[in-house]
Design a protein around this motif. Structure first.
Motif, PDB file in Angstrom:
ATOM      1  N   GLN A  48      -6.985  -9.938  11.417  1.00  0.00           N
ATOM      2  CA  GLN A  48      -5.708  -9.378  11.860  1.00  0.00           C
ATOM      3  C   GLN A  48      -5.567  -7.939  11.370  1.00  0.00           C
ATOM      4  OE1 GLN A  48      -3.204 -11.532  13.489  1.00  0.00           O
ATOM      5  NE2 GLN A  48      -2.321  -9.562  14.050  1.00  0.00           N
ATOM      6  N   GLY A  49      -5.223  -7.034  12.288  1.00  0.00           N
ATOM      7  CA  GLY A  49      -5.057  -5.634  11.924  1.00  0.00           C
ATOM      8  C   GLY A  49      -6.337  -4.818  11.971  1.00  0.00           C
ATOM      9  N   ARG A  50      -7.480  -5.477  12.079  1.00  0.00           N
ATOM     10  CA  ARG A  50      -8.767  -4.759  12.142  1.00  0.00           C
ATOM     11  C   ARG A  50      -9.431  -4.922  13.516  1.00  0.00           C
ATOM     12  NH1 ARG A  50     -12.941  -6.365   9.127  1.00  0.00           N
ATOM     13  NH2 ARG A  50     -12.270  -8.544   8.971  1.00  0.00           N
ATOM     14  N   PHE A  51      -9.270  -6.065  14.129  1.00  0.00           N
ATOM     15  CA  PHE A  51      -9.885  -6.349  15.422  1.00  0.00           C
ATOM     16  C   PHE A  51      -8.807  -6.373  16.505  1.00  0.00           C
ATOM     17  CE2 PHE A  51     -13.755  -9.038  13.823  1.00  0.00           C
ATOM     18  CZ  PHE A  51     -14.098  -8.007  12.957  1.00  0.00           C
ATOM     19  N   THR A  52      -9.217  -5.967  17.697  1.00  0.00           N
ATOM     20  CA  THR A  52      -8.309  -6.000  18.848  1.00  0.00           C
ATOM     21  C   THR A  52      -9.045  -6.571  20.051  1.00  0.00           C
ATOM     22  OG1 THR A  52      -7.135  -4.039  18.062  1.00  0.00           O
ATOM     23  CG2 THR A  52      -6.811  -4.674  20.358  1.00  0.00           C
ATOM     24  N   VAL A  53      -8.486  -7.607  20.643  1.00  0.00           N
ATOM     25  CA  VAL A  53      -9.055  -8.198  21.854  1.00  0.00           C
ATOM     26  C   VAL A  53      -8.274  -7.669  23.049  1.00  0.00           C
ATOM     27  CG1 VAL A  53      -7.652 -10.304  21.634  1.00  0.00           C
ATOM     28  CG2 VAL A  53      -9.745 -10.329  23.019  1.00  0.00           C
ATOM     29  N   SER A  54      -8.990  -7.344  24.117  1.00  0.00           N
ATOM     30  CA  SER A  54      -8.341  -6.829  25.323  1.00  0.00           C
ATOM     31  C   SER A  54      -9.109  -7.312  26.541  1.00  0.00           C
ATOM     32  CB  SER A  54      -8.285  -5.308  25.288  1.00  0.00           C
ATOM     33  OG  SER A  54      -9.587  -4.755  25.223  1.00  0.00           O
ATOM     34  N   GLN A  55      -8.515  -7.112  27.709  1.00  0.00           N
ATOM     35  CA  GLN A  55      -9.173  -7.528  28.945  1.00  0.00           C
ATOM     36  C   GLN A  55      -9.041  -6.416  29.965  1.00  0.00           C
ATOM     37  OE1 GLN A  55      -7.162 -11.012  30.444  1.00  0.00           O
ATOM     38  NE2 GLN A  55      -5.186  -9.984  30.649  1.00  0.00           N
ATOM     39  N   ASP A  56      -9.930  -6.434  30.953  1.00  0.00           N
ATOM     40  CA  ASP A  56      -9.787  -5.439  32.008  1.00  0.00           C
ATOM     41  C   ASP A  56      -8.888  -5.994  33.102  1.00  0.00           C
ATOM     42  OD1 ASP A  56     -11.245  -7.168  33.565  1.00  0.00           O
ATOM     43  OD2 ASP A  56     -12.848  -5.785  34.008  1.00  0.00           O
ATOM     44  N   ASN A  57      -8.556  -5.175  34.069  1.00  0.00           N
ATOM     45  CA  ASN A  57      -7.586  -5.575  35.075  1.00  0.00           C
ATOM     46  C   ASN A  57      -8.059  -6.747  35.921  1.00  0.00           C
ATOM     47  OD1 ASN A  57      -5.774  -3.636  34.258  1.00  0.00           O
ATOM     48  ND2 ASN A  57      -6.509  -2.095  35.722  1.00  0.00           N
ATOM     49  N   ALA A  58      -9.328  -6.861  36.111  1.00  0.00           N
ATOM     50  CA  ALA A  58      -9.868  -7.956  36.917  1.00  0.00           C
ATOM     51  C   ALA A  58      -9.849  -9.281  36.167  1.00  0.00           C
ATOM     52  CB  ALA A  58     -11.288  -7.645  37.357  1.00  0.00           C
ATOM     53  N   LYS A  59      -9.607  -9.206  34.859  1.00  0.00           N
ATOM     54  CA  LYS A  59      -9.510 -10.411  34.024  1.00  0.00           C
ATOM     55  C   LYS A  59     -10.781 -11.221  33.983  1.00  0.00           C
ATOM     56  CE  LYS A  59      -4.560 -10.686  34.722  1.00  0.00           C
ATOM     57  NZ  LYS A  59      -3.414 -11.481  35.179  1.00  0.00           N
ATOM     58  N   SER A  60     -11.900 -10.602  34.286  1.00  0.00           N
ATOM     59  CA  SER A  60     -13.153 -11.306  34.122  1.00  0.00           C
ATOM     60  C   SER A  60     -14.006 -10.685  33.019  1.00  0.00           C
ATOM     61  CB  SER A  60     -13.946 -11.310  35.428  1.00  0.00           C
ATOM     62  OG  SER A  60     -14.218  -9.984  35.838  1.00  0.00           O
ATOM     63  N   THR A  61     -13.482  -9.663  32.327  1.00  0.00           N
ATOM     64  CA  THR A  61     -14.173  -9.025  31.210  1.00  0.00           C
ATOM     65  C   THR A  61     -13.211  -8.883  30.043  1.00  0.00           C
ATOM     66  OG1 THR A  61     -15.631  -7.770  32.670  1.00  0.00           O
ATOM     67  CG2 THR A  61     -15.373  -6.968  30.425  1.00  0.00           C
ATOM     68  N   ILE A  62     -13.680  -9.270  28.888  1.00  0.00           N
ATOM     69  CA  ILE A  62     -12.879  -9.040  27.689  1.00  0.00           C
ATOM     70  C   ILE A  62     -13.676  -8.210  26.689  1.00  0.00           C
ATOM     71  CG2 ILE A  62     -11.506 -11.140  27.990  1.00  0.00           C
ATOM     72  CD1 ILE A  62     -13.111 -12.363  25.640  1.00  0.00           C
ATOM     73  N   TYR A  63     -12.963  -7.614  25.760  1.00  0.00           N
ATOM     74  CA  TYR A  63     -13.557  -6.759  24.747  1.00  0.00           C
ATOM     75  C   TYR A  63     -13.056  -7.189  23.370  1.00  0.00           C
ATOM     76  CZ  TYR A  63     -14.034  -3.938  28.962  1.00  0.00           C
ATOM     77  OH  TYR A  63     -14.322  -3.514  30.225  1.00  0.00           O
ATOM     78  N   LEU A  64     -13.828  -6.825  22.376  1.00  0.00           N
ATOM     79  CA  LEU A  64     -13.391  -7.004  21.005  1.00  0.00           C
ATOM     80  C   LEU A  64     -13.699  -5.720  20.251  1.00  0.00           C
ATOM     81  CD1 LEU A  64     -12.128  -9.039  19.000  1.00  0.00           C
ATOM     82  CD2 LEU A  64     -14.462  -9.551  18.234  1.00  0.00           C
ATOM     83  N   GLN A  65     -12.664  -4.938  19.993  1.00  0.00           N
ATOM     84  CA  GLN A  65     -12.810  -3.732  19.191  1.00  0.00           C
ATOM     85  C   GLN A  65     -12.744  -4.139  17.727  1.00  0.00           C
ATOM     86  OE1 GLN A  65     -13.312  -0.357  20.123  1.00  0.00           O
ATOM     87  NE2 GLN A  65     -13.674  -0.173  17.927  1.00  0.00           N
ATOM     88  N   MET A  66     -13.809  -3.861  16.996  1.00  0.00           N
ATOM     89  CA  MET A  66     -13.919  -4.283  15.604  1.00  0.00           C
ATOM     90  C   MET A  66     -13.938  -3.039  14.723  1.00  0.00           C
ATOM     91  SD  MET A  66     -17.049  -6.901  16.466  1.00  0.00           S
ATOM     92  CE  MET A  66     -17.007  -7.875  14.973  1.00  0.00           C
ATOM     93  N   ASN A  67     -12.892  -2.831  13.947  1.00  0.00           N
ATOM     94  CA  ASN A  67     -12.787  -1.686  13.054  1.00  0.00           C
ATOM     95  C   ASN A  67     -12.803  -2.145  11.606  1.00  0.00           C
ATOM     96  OD1 ASN A  67     -12.508   0.014  15.314  1.00  0.00           O
ATOM     97  ND2 ASN A  67     -10.276  -0.191  15.284  1.00  0.00           N
ATOM     98  N   SER A  68     -13.051  -1.219  10.732  1.00  0.00           N
ATOM     99  CA  SER A  68     -13.064  -1.500   9.288  1.00  0.00           C
ATOM    100  C   SER A  68     -13.903  -2.741   8.990  1.00  0.00           C
ATOM    101  CB  SER A  68     -11.631  -1.689   8.773  1.00  0.00           C
ATOM    102  OG  SER A  68     -10.850  -0.552   9.025  1.00  0.00           O
ATOM    103  N   LEU A  69     -15.086  -2.766   9.534  1.00  0.00           N
ATOM    104  CA  LEU A  69     -15.936  -3.945   9.389  1.00  0.00           C
ATOM    105  C   LEU A  69     -16.329  -4.194   7.940  1.00  0.00           C
ATOM    106  CD1 LEU A  69     -18.022  -3.485  12.606  1.00  0.00           C
ATOM    107  CD2 LEU A  69     -16.838  -5.591  11.973  1.00  0.00           C
ATOM    108  N   LYS A  70     -16.431  -5.463   7.606  1.00  0.00           N
ATOM    109  CA  LYS A  70     -16.788  -5.891   6.253  1.00  0.00           C
ATOM    110  C   LYS A  70     -18.074  -6.725   6.312  1.00  0.00           C
ATOM    111  CE  LYS A  70     -11.873  -6.414   5.124  1.00  0.00           C
ATOM    112  NZ  LYS A  70     -10.827  -7.353   4.634  1.00  0.00           N
TER     113      LYS A  70
END
Length: 126
Positions: A65-87
């Motif tokens: 929580q607070g480090r990773f962000t999940v998102s999707q594209d408009n077509a809703k068939s692709t998702i992403y995981l932005q991973m920051n401050s990795l440990k």
């Protein structure tokens, strides 16, 4: 044929960032939710983040929580995981999953997902 393909994994130093992608194809409609799980050898898959595709609602494991962000594209068939401050403890193989069963259940329980990608390795060094 439904397929999920992850990419974007790699090796980084602690404090670094990675962005994982999961491209879906052959979907028989929109999944109820799509999620990222991680797994270490010999251990059960752990839910990292989920996105409910209809409204874009997200939830996270407390450890990211607070480090990773999940998102999707408009077509809703692709998702992403932005991973920051990795440990170093984020090191694992990361899998994308899709739930077409629509039976509810806790998002972080892997058995509620009926389609999986093959995973992408994330390694974080100290």
């Amino acid at each position: 044929q439904l397929e999920l393909v992850e990419s974007g994994g790699g090796s980084v130093q602690a404090g670094g960032s990675l962005k994982l992608s999961c491209v879906g194809s052959g979907f028989p409609g929109s999944p109820n939710r799509m999620a990222w799980f991680c797994q270490l050898p010999g251990e059960e898959r752990k839910g990292v983040a989920v996105i409910y595709t209809a409204y874009g609602t997200t939830e996270y494991h407390h450890s990211v929580q607070g480090r990773f962000t999940v998102s999707q594209d408009n077509a809703k068939s692709t998702i992403y995981l932005q991973m920051n401050s990795l440990k170093p403890e984020d090191t694992a193989k990361y899998y994308c999953a899709a739930d077409f069963m629509r039976r509810g259940g806790d998002w972080f329980v892997w058995t509620w997902y009926n389609y999986w990608g093959r995973g992408t390795q994330v390694t974080v060094s100290s």
